[in-house]
Motif scaffolding. Structure first.
Motif, PDB file in Angstrom:
ATOM      1  N   TYR A  93       9.637  -4.141  25.760  1.00 55.10           N
ATOM      2  CA  TYR A  93       9.331  -3.687  27.113  1.00 55.10           C
ATOM      3  C   TYR A  93       8.664  -2.315  27.064  1.00 55.10           C
ATOM      4  CZ  TYR A  93      10.127  -2.942  32.138  1.00 55.10           C
ATOM      5  OH  TYR A  93       9.966  -2.720  33.472  1.00 55.10           O
ATOM      6  N   GLY A 117       5.144  -2.484  25.814  1.00 53.98           N
ATOM      7  CA  GLY A 117       4.237  -2.975  26.846  1.00 53.98           C
ATOM      8  C   GLY A 117       3.867  -1.898  27.850  1.00 53.98           C
ATOM      9  N   VAL A 118       4.854  -1.129  28.259  1.00 53.00           N
ATOM     10  CA  VAL A 118       4.583  -0.031  29.194  1.00 53.00           C
ATOM     11  C   VAL A 118       3.692   1.011  28.530  1.00 53.00           C
ATOM     12  CG1 VAL A 118       5.620   1.889  30.463  1.00 53.00           C
ATOM     13  CG2 VAL A 118       6.663  -0.382  30.558  1.00 53.00           C
ATOM     14  N   ARG A 119       4.022   1.357  27.314  1.00 48.09           N
ATOM     15  CA  ARG A 119       3.228   2.362  26.596  1.00 48.09           C
ATOM     16  C   ARG A 119       1.781   1.894  26.440  1.00 48.09           C
ATOM     17  NH1 ARG A 119       4.716   5.376  20.972  1.00 48.09           N
ATOM     18  NH2 ARG A 119       2.956   6.779  21.043  1.00 48.09           N
ATOM     19  N   ASP A 120       1.606   0.641  26.048  1.00 48.98           N
ATOM     20  CA  ASP A 120       0.251   0.100  25.895  1.00 48.98           C
ATOM     21  C   ASP A 120      -0.493   0.086  27.223  1.00 48.98           C
ATOM     22  OD1 ASP A 120       0.813  -0.253  23.220  1.00 48.98           O
ATOM     23  OD2 ASP A 120       1.118  -2.422  23.368  1.00 48.98           O
ATOM     24  N   THR A 121       0.210  -0.220  28.296  1.00 52.78           N
ATOM     25  CA  THR A 121      -0.413  -0.228  29.622  1.00 52.78           C
ATOM     26  C   THR A 121      -0.866   1.164  30.024  1.00 52.78           C
ATOM     27  OG1 THR A 121       0.928  -2.128  30.297  1.00 52.78           O
ATOM     28  CG2 THR A 121      -0.052  -0.790  32.056  1.00 52.78           C
ATOM     29  N   VAL A 122      -0.001   2.159  29.810  1.00 60.09           N
ATOM     30  CA  VAL A 122      -0.366   3.536  30.145  1.00 60.09           C
ATOM     31  C   VAL A 122      -1.567   3.972  29.313  1.00 60.09           C
ATOM     32  CG1 VAL A 122       0.408   5.949  30.059  1.00 60.09           C
ATOM     33  CG2 VAL A 122       1.928   4.185  30.949  1.00 60.09           C
ATOM     34  N   LYS A 123      -1.556   3.652  28.023  1.00 57.17           N
ATOM     35  CA  LYS A 123      -2.686   4.022  27.170  1.00 57.17           C
ATOM     36  C   LYS A 123      -3.969   3.340  27.622  1.00 57.17           C
ATOM     37  CE  LYS A 123      -0.514   5.283  22.812  1.00 57.17           C
ATOM     38  NZ  LYS A 123      -0.444   4.981  21.377  1.00 57.17           N
ATOM     39  N   LEU A 124      -3.880   2.069  27.993  1.00 58.01           N
ATOM     40  CA  LEU A 124      -5.060   1.339  28.451  1.00 58.01           C
ATOM     41  C   LEU A 124      -5.601   1.946  29.742  1.00 58.01           C
ATOM     42  CD1 LEU A 124      -7.026  -1.080  28.322  1.00 58.01           C
ATOM     43  CD2 LEU A 124      -5.338  -2.357  29.649  1.00 58.01           C
ATOM     44  N   LEU A 125      -4.717   2.183  30.687  1.00 64.28           N
ATOM     45  CA  LEU A 125      -5.159   2.780  31.952  1.00 64.28           C
ATOM     46  C   LEU A 125      -5.762   4.158  31.724  1.00 64.28           C
ATOM     47  CD1 LEU A 125      -2.177   1.746  34.250  1.00 64.28           C
ATOM     48  CD2 LEU A 125      -4.484   0.746  34.189  1.00 64.28           C
TER      49      LEU A 125
END
Length: 102
Positions: free
Chosen positions: A77, A80-88
C-alpha cells in the motif's frame, strides 16, 4: 521529494490506510466469506487432539504467516502511494517542496 514522501508516510498515512482498509474489508464479500471459513477452520483446528508442543509450533507458524502477510500488505500500500506521489510530482501535478516552503 523523498524526504517529503517519507514524512507523509510516517506521520499521516498510517491512519488513512487503516480507515481505507477497514472500509474496504467491511464491503468485500469475498473477504467476509473467507473470514467465516477461517472461523470454521479455527474451530476445527482447536478441536484437534494435538500435543501442547505441537499446537505451539502450529500456532507460531500461523502467527508468523499472518505477520508477514500484514506487513507485506502495508508495504505494498505504501509503495503504491509513494509511486503515485512520485508520478504526480514528475508530471508537475504537485507543487514541489521548495515551492510550498516559500
Amino acid at each position: 521529494m523523498d524526504a517529503f514522501i517519507e514524512e507523509l508516510l510516517e506521520t499521516h498515512l498510517g491512519h488513512m490506510i487503516d480507515r481505507s482498509k477497514d472500509k474496504l474489508i467491511l464491503e468485500d464479500e469475498t473477504l467476509q466469506q473467507d473470514e467465516k471459513d477461517l472461523s470454521d477452520l479455527e474451530e476445527r483446528y482447536t478441536a484437534l487432539n494435538l500435543a501442547k508442543a505441537d499446537r505451539l509450533i502450529v500456532n507460531d507458524y500461523i502467527a508468523c504467516i499472518q505477520t508477514i502477510e500484514h506487513r507485506s500488505l502495508d508495504l505494498s500500500y505504501l509503495a503504491g502511494v509513494r509511486d503515485t506521489v512520485k508520478l504526480l510530482h514528475s508530471l508537475d501535478l504537485l507543487k514541489s517542496i521548495e515551492e510550498q516552503e516559500t
